[in-house]
Write a protein that holds these residues in place. Structure first.
Motif, PDB file in Angstrom:
ATOM      1  N   VAL A  62       0.904  -1.127  -0.164  1.00  0.00           N
ATOM      2  CA  VAL A  62       0.063   0.118  -0.012  1.00  0.00           C
ATOM      3  C   VAL A  62       0.960   1.377   0.043  1.00  0.00           C
ATOM      4  O   VAL A  62       2.153   1.233   0.576  1.00  0.00           O
ATOM      5  N   ASN A  63       0.482   2.190  -0.655  1.00  0.00           N
ATOM      6  CA  ASN A  63       0.989   3.646  -0.521  1.00  0.00           C
ATOM      7  C   ASN A  63      -0.062   4.661  -0.310  1.00  0.00           C
ATOM      8  O   ASN A  63      -1.212   4.503  -0.733  1.00  0.00           O
ATOM      9  N   HIS A  64       0.487   5.546   0.407  1.00  0.00           N
ATOM     10  CA  HIS A  64      -0.301   6.829   0.609  1.00  0.00           C
ATOM     11  C   HIS A  64       0.299   8.025   1.144  1.00  0.00           C
ATOM     12  O   HIS A  64       1.739   7.996   1.480  1.00  0.00           O
ATOM     13  N   SER A  65      -0.128   9.041   1.140  1.00  0.00           N
ATOM     14  CA  SER A  65       0.434  10.395   1.750  1.00  0.00           C
ATOM     15  C   SER A  65       0.059  10.409   3.246  1.00  0.00           C
ATOM     16  O   SER A  65      -0.643   9.855   3.798  1.00  0.00           O
ATOM     17  N   LEU A  66       0.457  11.640   3.727  1.00  0.00           N
ATOM     18  CA  LEU A  66       0.274  11.936   5.248  1.00  0.00           C
ATOM     19  C   LEU A  66      -1.098  11.960   5.283  1.00  0.00           C
ATOM     20  O   LEU A  66      -1.551  11.624   6.611  1.00  0.00           O
ATOM     21  N   ASP A  67      -2.121  12.393   4.603  1.00  0.00           N
ATOM     22  CA  ASP A  67      -3.379  12.304   4.943  1.00  0.00           C
ATOM     23  C   ASP A  67      -4.061  11.017   5.080  1.00  0.00           C
ATOM     24  O   ASP A  67      -5.137  10.742   5.260  1.00  0.00           O
ATOM     25  N   LEU A  68      -3.269   9.811   4.688  1.00  0.00           N
ATOM     26  CA  LEU A  68      -3.637   8.265   4.685  1.00  0.00           C
ATOM     27  C   LEU A  68      -4.588   7.878   3.787  1.00  0.00           C
ATOM     28  O   LEU A  68      -4.112   6.826   3.126  1.00  0.00           O
ATOM     29  N   TYR A  69      -5.386   8.735   3.147  1.00  0.00           N
ATOM     30  CA  TYR A  69      -6.610   8.129   1.983  1.00  0.00           C
ATOM     31  C   TYR A  69      -6.560   9.430   1.134  1.00  0.00           C
ATOM     32  O   TYR A  69      -6.481  10.715   1.405  1.00  0.00           O
ATOM     33  N   PRO A  70      -6.505   8.907  -0.307  1.00  0.00           N
ATOM     34  CA  PRO A  70      -6.910   7.608  -0.841  1.00  0.00           C
ATOM     35  C   PRO A  70      -5.459   6.667  -0.483  1.00  0.00           C
ATOM     36  O   PRO A  70      -4.315   7.257  -0.477  1.00  0.00           O
ATOM     37  N   VAL A  71      -5.841   5.424  -0.218  1.00  0.00           N
ATOM     38  CA  VAL A  71      -4.498   4.381  -0.192  1.00  0.00           C
ATOM     39  C   VAL A  71      -4.702   3.672  -1.780  1.00  0.00           C
ATOM     40  O   VAL A  71      -5.713   3.188  -2.105  1.00  0.00           O
ATOM     41  N   HIS A  72      -3.361   3.452  -2.211  1.00  0.00           N
ATOM     42  CA  HIS A  72      -3.212   2.685  -3.474  1.00  0.00           C
ATOM     43  C   HIS A  72      -2.846   1.279  -3.017  1.00  0.00           C
ATOM     44  O   HIS A  72      -1.646   1.117  -2.343  1.00  0.00           O
ATOM     45  N   LEU A  73      -3.357   0.450  -3.199  1.00  0.00           N
ATOM     46  CA  LEU A  73      -2.989  -1.094  -3.062  1.00  0.00           C
ATOM     47  C   LEU A  73      -2.792  -1.882  -4.200  1.00  0.00           C
ATOM     48  O   LEU A  73      -3.469  -1.740  -5.160  1.00  0.00           O
ATOM     49  N   THR A  74      -1.661  -2.603  -4.043  1.00  0.00           N
ATOM     50  CA  THR A  74      -1.413  -3.538  -5.444  1.00  0.00           C
ATOM     51  C   THR A  74      -0.965  -4.921  -4.883  1.00  0.00           C
ATOM     52  O   THR A  74      -0.651  -5.244  -3.637  1.00  0.00           O
ATOM     53  N   ALA A  75      -1.288  -5.843  -5.463  1.00  0.00           N
ATOM     54  CA  ALA A  75      -0.850  -7.255  -5.201  1.00  0.00           C
ATOM     55  C   ALA A  75      -0.732  -8.003  -6.636  1.00  0.00           C
ATOM     56  O   ALA A  75      -1.141  -7.660  -7.766  1.00  0.00           O
ATOM     57  N   MET A  76       0.266  -9.086  -6.602  1.00  0.00           N
ATOM     58  CA  MET A  76       0.566  -9.705  -7.604  1.00  0.00           C
ATOM     59  C   MET A  76      -0.407 -11.098  -7.733  1.00  0.00           C
ATOM     60  O   MET A  76      -0.923 -11.294  -8.846  1.00  0.00           O
ATOM     61  N   ARG A  77      -0.661 -11.538  -6.649  1.00  0.00           N
ATOM     62  CA  ARG A  77      -1.641 -12.809  -6.583  1.00  0.00           C
ATOM     63  C   ARG A  77      -3.005 -12.504  -5.732  1.00  0.00           C
ATOM     64  O   ARG A  77      -2.543 -12.328  -4.585  1.00  0.00           O
ATOM     65  N   PRO A  78      -3.909 -12.350  -5.905  1.00  0.00           N
ATOM     66  CA  PRO A  78      -4.540 -12.101  -7.415  1.00  0.00           C
ATOM     67  C   PRO A  78      -4.092 -10.683  -7.756  1.00  0.00           C
ATOM     68  O   PRO A  78      -3.735  -9.775  -7.031  1.00  0.00           O
ATOM     69  N   HIS A  79      -4.063 -10.660  -8.997  1.00  0.00           N
ATOM     70  CA  HIS A  79      -3.598  -9.248  -9.656  1.00  0.00           C
ATOM     71  C   HIS A  79      -4.612  -8.012  -9.240  1.00  0.00           C
ATOM     72  O   HIS A  79      -5.736  -8.315  -9.238  1.00  0.00           O
ATOM     73  N   THR A  80      -3.980  -7.323  -8.459  1.00  0.00           N
ATOM     74  CA  THR A  80      -5.027  -6.197  -7.858  1.00  0.00           C
ATOM     75  C   THR A  80      -4.310  -4.781  -8.021  1.00  0.00           C
ATOM     76  O   THR A  80      -3.088  -4.788  -7.764  1.00  0.00           O
ATOM     77  N   ASP A  81      -4.906  -3.910  -8.353  1.00  0.00           N
ATOM     78  CA  ASP A  81      -4.392  -2.400  -8.409  1.00  0.00           C
ATOM     79  C   ASP A  81      -5.462  -1.562  -8.197  1.00  0.00           C
ATOM     80  O   ASP A  81      -6.182  -1.333  -9.421  1.00  0.00           O
TER      81      ASP A  81
END
Length: 125
Positions: free
Chosen positions: A72-91
């Motif tokens: 997960v990636n986010h700024s100091l504001d917390l949201y929005p959060v960007h979530l990625t995964a390889m299994r299952p492919h998630t973005d």
């Protein structure tokens, strides 16, 4: 003349449940649920003003083999959060805590992650 603090009441600052906290909770559930055969870990990385966390699985009995389940990636504001995964492919982008929890649950309860966990534990028997 004495000085005084202009800060808000620092003893009563509201604490919120962060994406990092949610990942740490899930890491703990994995460790406890496998009797420490698999260790859930959260790696932290800060790049500029971006916070990045990965939820990893470490297998001490397999030379500390480690694999990342999601990040997960986010700024100091917390949201929005960007979530990625390889299994299952998630973005996905999650606008709030509820969306983030649903996205994490979707990845962790997926067939792909279930098979991966099964294969790791099977190698320890």
């Amino acid at each position: 003349m004495s000085s005084k603090s202009f800060w808000v009441d620092l003893k009563n600052v509201e604490l919120v449940r962060t994406p990092r906290t949610i990942l740490r909770e899930q890491a703990k559930y994995l460790t406890e649920g496998t009797d420490s055969l698999l260790i859930g870990c959260v790696d932290d990385l800060t790049i500029g003003s971006t916070f990045r966390y990965s939820l990893d699985v470490r297998v001490p009995s397999l030379n500390n083999y480690e694999t990342t389940i999601l990040s997960v990636n986010h700024s100091l504001d917390l949201y929005p959060v960007h979530l990625t995964a390889m299994r299952p492919h998630t973005d996905v982008s999650c606008a709030n805590q509820e969306e983030l929890e649903r996205a994490i649950e979707s990845v962790l309860s997926s067939t792909e992650v279930k098979v991966m966990i099964s294969r790791l534990i099977s190698q320890l028997r």
